[in-house]
Design a protein around this motif. Sequence first.
Motif, short mmCIF file in Angstrom:
data_model
loop_
_atom_site.label_atom_id
_atom_site.label_comp_id
_atom_site.label_asym_id
_atom_site.label_seq_id
_atom_site.Cartn_x
_atom_site.Cartn_y
_atom_site.Cartn_z
N GLN A 123 -15.93 1.59 1.49
CA GLN A 123 -15.94 2.31 0.23
C GLN A 123 -14.56 2.88 -0.11
OE1 GLN A 123 -18.77 2.24 -1.73
NE2 GLN A 123 -17.23 2.86 -3.22
N GLU A 124 -13.95 3.50 0.88
CA GLU A 124 -12.65 4.14 0.69
C GLU A 124 -11.60 3.15 0.19
OE1 GLU A 124 -9.86 6.62 3.68
OE2 GLU A 124 -11.91 6.26 4.32
N GLN A 125 -11.59 1.98 0.87
CA GLN A 125 -10.65 0.94 0.50
C GLN A 125 -10.93 0.42 -0.90
OE1 GLN A 125 -10.44 0.16 4.11
NE2 GLN A 125 -8.68 -1.22 4.23
N ALA A 126 -12.21 0.19 -1.17
CA ALA A 126 -12.59 -0.35 -2.47
C ALA A 126 -12.15 0.61 -3.57
CB ALA A 126 -14.10 -0.56 -2.53
N ASP A 127 -12.32 1.89 -3.33
CA ASP A 127 -11.90 2.87 -4.33
C ASP A 127 -10.40 2.81 -4.56
OD1 ASP A 127 -14.46 3.68 -4.63
OD2 ASP A 127 -14.30 5.44 -3.32
N ALA A 128 -9.67 2.68 -3.47
CA ALA A 128 -8.21 2.59 -3.57
C ALA A 128 -7.82 1.37 -4.40
CB ALA A 128 -7.59 2.51 -2.18
N TYR A 129 -8.43 0.21 -4.10
CA TYR A 129 -8.10 -1.00 -4.83
C TYR A 129 -8.49 -0.88 -6.30
CZ TYR A 129 -6.53 -3.65 -0.82
OH TYR A 129 -5.81 -4.10 0.24
N LYS A 130 -9.61 -0.20 -6.55
CA LYS A 130 -10.03 -0.04 -7.94
C LYS A 130 -8.97 0.70 -8.73
CE LYS A 130 -14.95 -0.18 -7.67
NZ LYS A 130 -16.09 0.65 -7.35
N LYS A 131 -8.42 1.72 -8.11
CA LYS A 131 -7.37 2.49 -8.79
C LYS A 131 -6.15 1.61 -9.03
CE LYS A 131 -8.56 6.91 -6.78
NZ LYS A 131 -8.20 7.70 -5.60
N ILE A 132 -5.79 0.86 -8.00
CA ILE A 132 -4.60 0.01 -8.11
C ILE A 132 -4.78 -1.07 -9.18
CG2 ILE A 132 -3.15 -1.67 -6.89
CD1 ILE A 132 -3.70 -0.04 -4.33
#
Lengths: 675, 226
Positions: free
Chosen positions: A384-393
Motif C-alpha cells: 500500500q505504502e509503495q502504491a501510494d508513493a507511485y500514485k503521487k509520482i
Amino acid sequence: MKKILIAIALFLSFNLAKAQDLVKKIPANAFTVATIKGDNVFKLMFVKDFNESFVGKKLLTETSKSLDKSFTSIEDFGINLEKNMYYFNQLSDSITYNCFLIPIKDAKKFENLIDSKEKKFTQQGDIRTMVLPDSTSIIKWNNNMLYFVTGSIKGSFFADSVKSARYGIKDIRFQSDDAIVADSAAVAVDSAYATTDEPMVEAVDAPVVEKVKVRKKSTAKKNTKKTVGTKKTGKKKTAKKSKKVARIDSDFEEAREFAVDTASAMTPVHGIVDEQYDTYQQERLEQDAKKKRLAFTWMIAQADQIFTGSYESIENNKSYTASLDNKAIAELWVSSLQDVYNSISPEFGAYGKAGLMKGYGSLNAKLFMDDKSFRISTGLELAQEQADAYKKIMNRKLNKNFLKYVNSEKALGFMSYSIDTKAYLEEFPKLMKQTYGSLLGGKMDEEIDLGTELFSLLLDEEAVSKVIKGDALFVINGLNTKDVTYTTYEYDDDYKQKEIVKTKKETLPDFLFMFSSEDHRLINKLIKYGVNKNYVSVENNIYKVLEKKSPIDIYFMIKDGIVFFGNSLTEMQGISNNQYNSNKLSKLHKQLLSKNNFSFLFNAKNLVGKVPDSEIGGEETAKKFNSTLEKMGNVYMKSNPIKGRLVSADISAEIPNGHENALKYLFSLIENAAK
Amino acid sequence: MKLKQFYKLLLFIVLIPFLSSCFEVIEEIAMKNDGTGDVVLTINLSQSKTKVASVMLLDSVQGYKVPSKQKIQQELNEAVAYLRKSEGISNVKSTSDFNNYIATISFSFKDVSNINNITKNILAQQKIKATNTSSYNYNKATKTFSRKYQAIGTAKTEFNKLKAKDKAVFNGATYTSIYRFESLVTSSTNPASNVSKSKKAVMLKSSIMDLINGKINVSNSIQLSK
C-alpha cells in the motif's frame, strides 16, 4: 420471465463449466500458475486449421514418426482442447514440485499415445499411474485429467544434518577415519527411518509456506557451516569442527553404534587416501540415491493428494483470481516477488534475509491475441505504502502542447513520459530506504535516515519541479537527406593518385526532444554561459551547440514553457515561427501520449523505402530490410494508471493487414521462418 | 537528465541501424629498376565519416570496444616504430586525419621482399590473425615483378561466423593495389588488373568481400620490357 430463465441457465452452465475446470485442483499455496486457455486458442484457429497448418503438420508427423503410429489430428492425443491447461509449482523448504494439469477428453486415445512395450502403467480404480524411467517424474490420469509431476530436492535442506538425519540422509564429505565413526551414527538413524514413513507424509501434507521457511532458515544456516554440503574439498578447519560434532553425535547414539552397515564396515580404518576417496564417492552415490527415493515417495504422495485429497484450491486466492482475464490466451501468475526472492535467497547465503523485494507483491502476465494485434499485459502488486508513493509520482499528464509536434503520417516513433518531479523527489528517499534499508539489515537505518533528510534539505523540490516539470517527449518525425562531402581518389593515365572531394546524400532521422519548464532562469543562465564560452551560438532565438566532434548539428530553444532540442534547423524554425505543421496526430498516437504516464511507439512502415539502398548495404539487403519493415505493424508500449495496488503496463504489436488474427499470423511467421 | 548519456543513446538509436559503411584500402608500390622502391598504404573512411564520428562517441558498438582517437594514434605510432626497426626499410612516415578519417603510412625499401612479412607482423602485434599470405618478388635479371597471394581458408570460415550485422560493415569496402614501374609493362597475368595508358602502372580494384570470400585473387605476375 424467459430472460430470467435464460440467465439462470447461463449461470448454471457457467458454473458447471467452471466446476470442471482443473483450476480447482491447484493447491492454494501454489507459487506460480501458468495457464493456456484452450478454448480461446482454438477460437482463433479451429482444430482443423491447426492440423493443416505447417506447425500442426510438423507436430503430427514428428509424433507419428517417433511413436511409430499414425496421427491425423491433435485430437488424437486425447487431450481436451477446449479447456484450460495448467502448469504450477509448489515450493517447500525441502522440495520443489513442477506440475502440469492437462484436461483429458478421451483417456483411451491418450493411453494409445503413451503405450509402448517398455512403458507400462498401473491402474487403481479409474486412476492410472505411470512412472517415467529413472523415477524422476510421475504421470497420473483418469478420464478427465492428466497430472504430471516432477520434484527436485533442495540441497540446502539436506545440508542441515538434523533435518536430513530425520530422513536417514547424511551429509558426506571426504575426510579420514574419524568420519567413519560419525557415519555409523547416521546409518543407525537410517535404520530407524526405514521403519517409519511418518515424516514424509507430514512433509507432503503441509508443504511449508515461505514465511515459515524463512524463519526456519536461521537454524539451517548455523548447521551448514559445520556440515559443508557434498563438497569434497572440505577445508581442514571445518572438517575438524565437524569431527567434534560427529563425535558428540556418536556418543549420543552409542547404543546403536553396532548397527553399522556393511559398506562402512568394509572400509579400512587406516586405508590409503585413494581408497577413502572411492568410499566417499560410493557413499555419496548412495546418499544421492536415497534423496532420489525420498523425492519419489514425496512425489507419489503429492500426486495422490491431487487426485483424492481435499485441500484449499487456488480459486480462493484473491490475488490469483483478480489477475485473471476471460479474453487472455495465456496467463502467468507468480504469488509474490518477495516470496520468490526469499525462496531462492537461502542459496544466496547471508543476504537471504535482507528482503530486497520488500513491498512487491504478486506478479502477473497475460497474453492476448485478436484480429488486430498481439498484446502482453503485465502487472505487479505493490505494498500500500509503495502504491501510494507511485500514485503521487504518476500524478501528471503530458503537456498537451507537445502533441502539436507529433506528425503521425511521418513519425517513425516516439517515447514519452510524465511524472511529477516534486512528488518524485519527495518520495524517492523513502523508496530508497525501503529497498536498500532492508538490504543493509537495519544496521544503517540511522545513516539512511540522515541521508534522506539531507537530500530533502539540500533540494528545494518545489523549485526543481519548476525547472523540470517532469514530462518529456522524444519523437522522430521522419528522415531527412542531406549532402555530405567526403574524400576519395582519382587516377590519371599513369594511375597517379589525386585526392578529390565528392558529395553524397546521407539520410538521418530528424528528432525532436522537448520537456516542460516553468522557470527558465537557470536554463537561461546556462545558455548565457555557453554563449560566452563559445560552446553555443545563437540566431533568432535558436541556439546551436558548437561541438566539432558531433556528427550531427544540435539546436535548441525555449518557447511557450517548453525546452526543445532537435537536429533539424527547418523544424526548429517552424516551431519558432508557429508554422510547425500540426493537426496530423492520429487517434492511436493521441491516446497513447495523452492518457499514459509512459508510452513508446515504433512505426516501422514509415521507414519503408525511406533509407537509400546504398546506406543499408546494397540493393539486396535493402529489399530484405524493407520487406521486413513492411510486415511490421505498430509496436507500442504503455503504462496503465495504478489500480488499487496494481501497477501495470502493456506491450502491443499490431499485425499487418490481410491476416485473420494474430495467432494465424504467428503461424505464418513460423512457417516463413522455417522455409 | 544527463545530457551526454542522452546524446549517446540518441546516436545509438539514430545511426546504428545503418552501420554498413564504405571504406577504401589502397596499397601503392613504386618500383625502381634497381629493385628499390616506395610504398604508400592508405586507409580512407571518409565516406562513412558521419558514422565513424558517431561510433567514436560510443564506448562500444555491436559488442566491440571502440578505440579512442588516442588509442588509434598510438597504434599507428607503434606500427611506424616497428617499421623503422625493420630490415631494409627507411624513410617511414605516417599521417592521420581525424576529420575525414584517413590514415597513411609510407616508407622506402631496399628490396621489395623486405615488405613481405611486415603486414603480417604488424597485425600480429595488434593480436590480429592475418587473413592471407602474401609475398612480393622482383627479379632484376628477368625484370619480372610478382605477387603471390593466398587467402587463408580459415579467414572465410571465421568471417562467416560473424553476425550478419557485423558482416555488413564490409559491404561496399574496397581494396585497390597500384604498382608503378620505371619501365613499360608488357604483360600482367591477373585478368582483373588493368595496365595504365602510359603502360607504366598496373591497378587492381576489388571489393573486400570478394577478397575474403576468395572470389578474387590478387596474385599477379608483371613482365617489364627489357
